[in-house]
Design an enzyme around this catalytic site. Structure first.
Site, mmCIF file in Angstrom:
data_model
loop_
_atom_site.group_PDB
_atom_site.id
_atom_site.type_symbol
_atom_site.label_atom_id
_atom_site.label_comp_id
_atom_site.label_asym_id
_atom_site.label_seq_id
_atom_site.Cartn_x
_atom_site.Cartn_y
_atom_site.Cartn_z
ATOM 1 N N HIS A 199 26.946 13.522 7.976
ATOM 2 C CA HIS A 199 25.812 13.773 8.870
ATOM 3 C C HIS A 199 24.922 12.538 8.969
ATOM 4 O O HIS A 199 24.430 12.193 10.046
ATOM 5 C CB HIS A 199 24.984 14.952 8.354
ATOM 6 C CG HIS A 199 25.606 16.285 8.592
ATOM 7 N ND1 HIS A 199 26.088 16.672 9.815
ATOM 8 C CD2 HIS A 199 25.831 17.327 7.765
ATOM 9 C CE1 HIS A 199 26.580 17.892 9.740
ATOM 10 N NE2 HIS A 199 26.434 18.307 8.508
ATOM 11 N N ARG A 300 29.656 19.423 23.880
ATOM 12 C CA ARG A 300 29.753 20.296 22.712
ATOM 13 C C ARG A 300 29.026 21.607 23.043
ATOM 14 O O ARG A 300 27.802 21.626 23.154
ATOM 15 C CB ARG A 300 29.102 19.642 21.497
ATOM 16 C CG ARG A 300 29.657 18.279 21.122
ATOM 17 C CD ARG A 300 28.950 17.772 19.872
ATOM 18 N NE ARG A 300 29.349 16.434 19.510
ATOM 19 C CZ ARG A 300 28.714 15.323 19.899
ATOM 20 N NH1 ARG A 300 27.635 15.425 20.678
ATOM 21 N NH2 ARG A 300 29.127 14.133 19.519
ATOM 22 N N ARG A 336 34.225 21.128 25.961
ATOM 23 C CA ARG A 336 35.025 21.606 24.821
ATOM 24 C C ARG A 336 34.590 23.032 24.504
ATOM 25 O O ARG A 336 33.409 23.293 24.280
ATOM 26 C CB ARG A 336 34.805 20.722 23.591
ATOM 27 C CG ARG A 336 35.651 21.152 22.383
ATOM 28 C CD ARG A 336 35.382 20.278 21.176
ATOM 29 N NE ARG A 336 34.039 20.480 20.642
ATOM 30 C CZ ARG A 336 33.491 19.731 19.676
ATOM 31 N NH1 ARG A 336 34.176 18.717 19.182
ATOM 32 N NH2 ARG A 336 32.270 19.974 19.245
ATOM 33 N N GLU A 425 43.638 16.732 17.495
ATOM 34 C CA GLU A 425 42.953 16.519 16.218
ATOM 35 C C GLU A 425 43.879 16.702 15.032
ATOM 36 O O GLU A 425 43.500 16.432 13.895
ATOM 37 C CB GLU A 425 41.792 17.511 16.088
ATOM 38 C CG GLU A 425 40.763 17.390 17.192
ATOM 39 C CD GLU A 425 39.846 18.593 17.250
ATOM 40 O OE1 GLU A 425 38.668 18.443 16.897
ATOM 41 O OE2 GLU A 425 40.318 19.675 17.633
ATOM 42 N N ASN A 448 37.767 11.826 14.586
ATOM 43 C CA ASN A 448 37.187 12.200 13.294
ATOM 44 C C ASN A 448 38.127 13.132 12.539
ATOM 45 O O ASN A 448 38.485 12.894 11.379
ATOM 46 C CB ASN A 448 35.831 12.888 13.483
ATOM 47 C CG ASN A 448 34.853 12.057 14.287
ATOM 48 O OD1 ASN A 448 35.079 10.882 14.516
ATOM 49 N ND2 ASN A 448 33.783 12.677 14.706
ATOM 50 N N ASP A 449 38.524 14.217 13.195
ATOM 51 C CA ASP A 449 39.416 15.173 12.541
ATOM 52 C C ASP A 449 40.833 14.638 12.444
ATOM 53 O O ASP A 449 41.526 14.881 11.451
ATOM 54 C CB ASP A 449 39.410 16.505 13.293
ATOM 55 C CG ASP A 449 38.267 17.400 12.839
ATOM 56 O OD1 ASP A 449 37.934 17.371 11.649
ATOM 57 O OD2 ASP A 449 37.697 18.127 13.679
ATOM 58 N N ARG A 459 36.438 13.984 5.533
ATOM 59 C CA ARG A 459 35.680 12.936 6.214
ATOM 60 C C ARG A 459 34.230 12.845 5.783
ATOM 61 O O ARG A 459 33.520 11.942 6.203
ATOM 62 C CB ARG A 459 35.764 13.120 7.728
ATOM 63 C CG ARG A 459 35.153 14.395 8.294
ATOM 64 C CD ARG A 459 35.544 14.527 9.760
ATOM 65 N NE ARG A 459 35.036 15.729 10.403
ATOM 66 C CZ ARG A 459 34.001 15.750 11.227
ATOM 67 N NH1 ARG A 459 33.332 14.651 11.465
ATOM 68 N NH2 ARG A 459 33.628 16.871 11.797
ATOM 69 N N CYS A 502 37.219 10.975 22.361
ATOM 70 C CA CYS A 502 35.813 11.407 22.298
ATOM 71 C C CYS A 502 35.303 11.429 20.864
ATOM 72 O O CYS A 502 34.199 11.902 20.607
ATOM 73 C CB CYS A 502 35.627 12.778 22.937
ATOM 74 S SG CYS A 502 36.553 14.097 22.147
#
Length: 577
Positions: A199, A300, A336, A425, A448-449, A459, A502
């Site tokens: 975060h 999102r 998404r 992902e 990221n995933d 992560r 993205c």
């Protein structure tokens, strides 16, 4: 800890290194986070009436929830607001106060000790689950401290209040702290733990703050020490001198060059590379449009659901989506569908008892356990799209099989929406990209995933930062696999099958060159990153990008890949990126 704490003296220059997660160079005094809330004594006895004590406990929890909700309302970005809403939801968790109330009644504990004990047990359970849930344990501990401080009438722990600019140092930052940082005062963030997708890292990028995570030894530096922070290089230097001052001045000059994006993402030879924005609300979308974003590569939709005990209505969702669509008339907006689960639990949709939520029922899979939520969301998207000129496209997160992609396409078309896609992902989706693209119109890489699943590395963990780098050659090969699959699928279809990115990797200007060289068609990122990525892409042509991508693929480590690519792009050093 505070800035007057005693510790190791630093009379001579020291160089500390970590993982750079947000570019920028600053020099300012180092200030440590405010002291943590002390644990109530074990067995701390109740004084007074048990029922009154339980009422106090509930009132304190509700007060913390209200404060966090208010912070969410004035957060500087939607990502920050989402984090704060999720943390507020934890503070208002009835199970937490109920368990604490039982300890007051059955063991005669003070409400402070009962809450501490109940929250600690909850956090320990989450840590034992591993993955995303383990990272959420820190959020529970933050809520624990805030409620206990409220019961005591103390100030909540958090960022020191200062008028003079400073660099903030911490073990890690709770979402509630990071989300309301004032960039005019807090000039940079340095943490001893945390990973590149924590975060802290994500919110620092959204705020445009230089940030370095996983910096061993930073907490041993004396408060008040002047430090130089380079958020791109991952460097923290004490007692900065002329060299560092020149680097800061160079960054300021470069920042002026990177202050705006003209709305045309392209390579040196004119090849178009649309640069899109990741957004979460109408405010985000309007800001992205003003920043020159060529569309939205990731809307999102969780912002409609987080902080709620019940599913929002179709009308409520449609109204929220319409705000985003209105900001981009006649331009692409990729929506998404709900990515609930893992680090985004929803009380009416997800199972908090899953042993490993990161590998559990999340994203598209929630339609298995709660049929209807996805169909209603698609109905809302279609209703908003019908009233807009935006080029609305919809994609599903957490797709792993061709059958899932085909089923999602059917749902999208049943809702009256013409364009369907999926997030890539998982390695499974990457390896079957050609077959998936025979069923849907486009894919978008969630780096990221994809990185954490490819490398089996959470992560959020600073200790796994190197494993969890999108520069990993294995991850780059996954990207190549997807673009090759798209090229093959395009040959058998009337329209091209596009591949976008993205994830956070798209915001790294050096990695953006590699992604384009691997065949990625468009890049989506925070609006703050658009100008820097555009500036670097304009220095290379298509063949240069392909050659640089091949060099990255030949590397045997993420550091080698990154160093090799940066050596080919001198503009990065010139711009301080």
């Amino acid at each position: 800890m505070d800035e007057n704490r005693t510790g190791q003296q630093s009379p001579e220059k020291q160089s500390l290194h970590g993982v750079g997660v947000s570019p920028g160079r600053v020099i300012a005094p180092l200030v440590h986070m405010a002291p943590a809330v002390t644990e109530p004594p074990e067995g701390d006895p109740l004084t007074g009436d048990p029922e009154a004590a339980v009422d106090r406990l509930k009132a304190a929890a509700l007060a913390v929830k209200a404060e966090l909700t208010e912070r969410a309302a004035r957060a500087r970005s939607e990502s920050a607001a989402e984090v704060l809403k999720a943390t507020a939801l934890m503070a208002g968790d009835r199970a937490l106060t109920k368990n604490a109330g039982k300890l007051v009644a059955s063991q005669g504990l003070s409400p402070e000790r009962a809450l501490w004990q109940a929250a600690t047990a909850y956090a320990d359970q989450m840590r034992a689950m591993g993955g995303y849930m383990a990272d959420r344990a820190a959020d529970i501990e933050d809520v624990r401290a805030r409620i206990v401080a409220q019961l005591r009438g103390e100030d909540a722990p958090g960022v020191p209040q200062r008028r003079e600019p400073f660099v903030l140092a911490a073990e890690d930052l709770a979402p509630a702290d990071t989300a309301v940082l004032d960039p005019d005062v807090v000039l940079a963030l340095v943490t001893e733990s945390g990973g590149p997708q924590s975060h802290t890292a994500i919110l620092a990028r959204n705020l445009g703050l230089p940030a370095v995570v996983a910096v061993a030894g930073v907490l041993e530096l004396t408060g008040g020490t002047r430090v130089y922070v380079d958020g791109a290089a991952g460097a923290v230097v004490t007692e900065p001198g002329g060299t560092e001052e020149q680097a800061v001045a160079a960054w300021r000059r470069a920042s002026e060059q990177l202050a705006s994006f003209d709305g045309h993402g392209e390579l040196a030879d004119g090849t178009a590379v649309p640069l899109l924005a990741n957004v979460g609300t109408g405010d985000d979308a309007r800001a992205a449009a003003e920043a020159g974003a060529q569309g939205v590569g990731l809307l999102r939709t969780e912002f409609c659901f987080l902080g709620r005990d019940t599913e929002p209505t179709v009308a409520e969702q449609a109204e929220a989506y319409a705000e985003v669509f209105a900001a981009f008339p006649r331009r692409k907006v990729v929506v998404r569908t709900l990515d609930a689960g893992a680090d985004k639990p929803l009380p009416f949709l997800t199972d908090a008892q899953e042993p490993n939520p990161a590998l559990g029922v999340r994203g598209y899979r929630t339609d298995w356990s709660t049929p209807g939520v996805l169909a209603r969301q698609l109905e809302a998207i279609a209703a908003a799209a019908a009233e807009s000129s935006a080029d609305v496209r919809v994609m599903a997160p957490m797709i792993a099989t061709v059958a899932e992609a085909a089923h999602f396409r059917e749902l999208v078309h049943a809702a009256g929406l013409p364009v369907s896609g999926v997030m890539v992902e998982t390695p499974a989706a990457a390896m079957t990209a050609e077959q998936i693209l025979d069923r849907v119109d486009f894919v978008s890489l969630g780096t990221n995933d994809l990185t954490q699943y490819t490398m089996a590395a959470d992560r959020m963990l600073g200790s796994l930062a190197e494993l969890n780098s999108p520069w990993q050659p294995a991850v780059l090969r996954m990207v190549e696999c997807v673009t090759r699959g798209a090229a093959s699928a395009s040959q058998s279809h009337a329209t091209p099958k596009n591949v976008g990115v993205c994830g956070e990797a798209a915001a790294d200007p050096a990695l953006a060159v590699v992604l384009v060289g691997l065949g990625v068609d468009s890049l989506s990122m925070s609006a703050r990153s658009l100008a820097a990525v555009a500036a670097v892409l304009r220095t290379v042509d298509t063949e240069q990008a392909r050659r640089i991508a091949r060099l990255a693929l030949r590397a045997t480590s993420p550091q080698e890949a990154r160093d090799t690519v940066r050596a080919e792009l001198p503009v990065l050093a010139e711009l301080g990126l």
